[in-house]
Design an enzyme around this catalytic site. Structure first.
Site, mmCIF file in Angstrom:
data_model
loop_
_atom_site.group_PDB
_atom_site.id
_atom_site.type_symbol
_atom_site.label_atom_id
_atom_site.label_comp_id
_atom_site.label_asym_id
_atom_site.label_seq_id
_atom_site.Cartn_x
_atom_site.Cartn_y
_atom_site.Cartn_z
ATOM 1 N N GLY A 1 -3.779 -53.777 -26.656
ATOM 2 C CA GLY A 1 -3.776 -55.147 -26.660
ATOM 3 C C GLY A 1 -3.509 -55.572 -24.812
ATOM 4 N N GLY B 1 -5.307 -50.234 -24.031
ATOM 5 C CA GLY B 1 -5.653 -50.426 -22.426
ATOM 6 C C GLY B 1 -6.326 -49.921 -21.399
ATOM 7 N N LYS C 1 -8.803 -50.415 -40.109
ATOM 8 C CA LYS C 1 -7.497 -49.953 -40.199
ATOM 9 C C LYS C 1 -6.483 -50.482 -41.804
ATOM 10 C CE LYS C 1 -7.452 -51.542 -35.801
ATOM 11 N NZ LYS C 1 -6.656 -49.928 -34.742
ATOM 12 N N GLY D 1 -10.889 -52.047 -27.839
ATOM 13 C CA GLY D 1 -10.197 -53.096 -28.447
ATOM 14 C C GLY D 1 -10.668 -54.360 -27.811
#
EC number: 4.3.3.6
Length: 306
Positions: A165, A226, A93, A247
């Site tokens: 997150g 999510g 990233k 993630g």
């Protein structure tokens, strides 16, 4: 839109950075799962579970939310260690607008660069000029206009943003449904109304016209933000996603290796309820997460870089 970037000036040399090549590289990931990893060990778990690529970063989004502060590009040594550990593609990233971080990642040899709202933006007005790079870029979008603007800048893959997150898939659902609905609306419009649609979307007319004709983006559309369970991944695929980013949902759960493999299988067998029921058993507790509806405006990462 430029279609010829190359790092070699010879006219006989193969072109390594055209839109066609970069989009083709992203197409190779279609139907798969891309997992956030913070160590070489996690990267190996992801590869063994069947991930098509890993995203190398120093903190997963849930930790970025919890710890706060400024989030930047990961340390090159950490990225190198992950690249050395696995044979699958490695992404990393950069902050929105931080073209020097992108230059560094390209020099490291990462396979894809994600210009990510999860990191603290470096420029609130401008994104990276992705046509200036040979490495393909991934960018997030909450709606069709945002997706088209990123494609115009040179993105080779779009991911619906969701709220990274949180472990709450509701925003990912909203964004994917929204993008698909807006595409269907374009398909229903007569040609002479596409000019106004392009103006409203703040996107080039030719790109809008192409989408109205084909019924899809000219690049791969993944989903993110999510996704924490096999059912989440399967639902997003049924809603039109062509692949899944996961993630915090894997390595913040009780049994990361088992959950990672289950999410990969759910992405493949997303329309088979019996298989989904089987692979959803015995996974242990999912990440606790955050209800995205309780987030303040300043904590909504998806609002960055629109």
């Amino acid at each position: 839109m430029p279609d010829s970037q190359t790092s070699n000036s010879s006219t006989n040399a193969p072109v390594t950075g055209t839109a066609h090549v970069k989009r083709g590289m992203a197409e190779m990931l279609k139907g798969g799962v891309i997992m956030d990893v913070v160590t070489a060990e996690q990267a190996k778990i992801a590869e063994d579970a069947g991930a098509v690529a890993v995203m190398a970063l120093e903190r997963v989004p849930s930790d970025i939310r919890a710890q706060g502060g400024v989030s930047r590009m990961s340390d090159p040594d950490m990225i190198d260690s992950i690249m050395d550990a696995v044979s699958i593609p490695v992404m990393a990233k950069v902050r929105i607008g931080h073209f020097v971080e992108a230059q560094i990642l390209q020099s490291l040899g990462v396979d894809y660069v994600d210009e990510s709202e999860v990191l603290t933006p470096a420029d609130y007005a401008n994104h990276v000029d992705k046509w200036a790079f040979t490495v393909p870029f991934v960018c997030g979008a909450t709606n069709l206009g945002e997706a088209l603007r990123r494609i115009t800048e040179g993105a080779a893959m779009i991911r619906s943003k969701g709220e990274a997150g949180t472990g709450d898939v509701s925003n990912a659902t909203t964004h994917m449904r929204g993008i698909r609905t807006e595409i269907r609306r374009l398909q229903s419009l007569p040609t002479d109304e596409l000019y106004l649609a392009a103006k409203d979307l703040q996107a080039p007319y030719e790109l809008v016209k192409e989408i109205a004709e084909t019924g899809k983006l000219p690049v791969v559309l993944f989903t993110a933000g999510g996704i924490a369970t096999p059912a989440d991944a399967a639902m997003m695929m049924q809603l039109g996603a062509e692949g899944v980013f996961v993630g915090s949902g894997i390595f913040k759960s009780d049994n990361p290796a088992h959950r990672a493999a289950a999410i990969v299988k759910a992405t493949t067998f997303h329309d088979d309820p019996e298989t989904l029921a089987k692979i959803s058993r015995g996974l242990g507790e999912a990440m606790v997460g955050i209800n995205a509806g309780t987030l303040s405006q300043s904590d909504r990462l998806a609002e960055r870089g629109r």
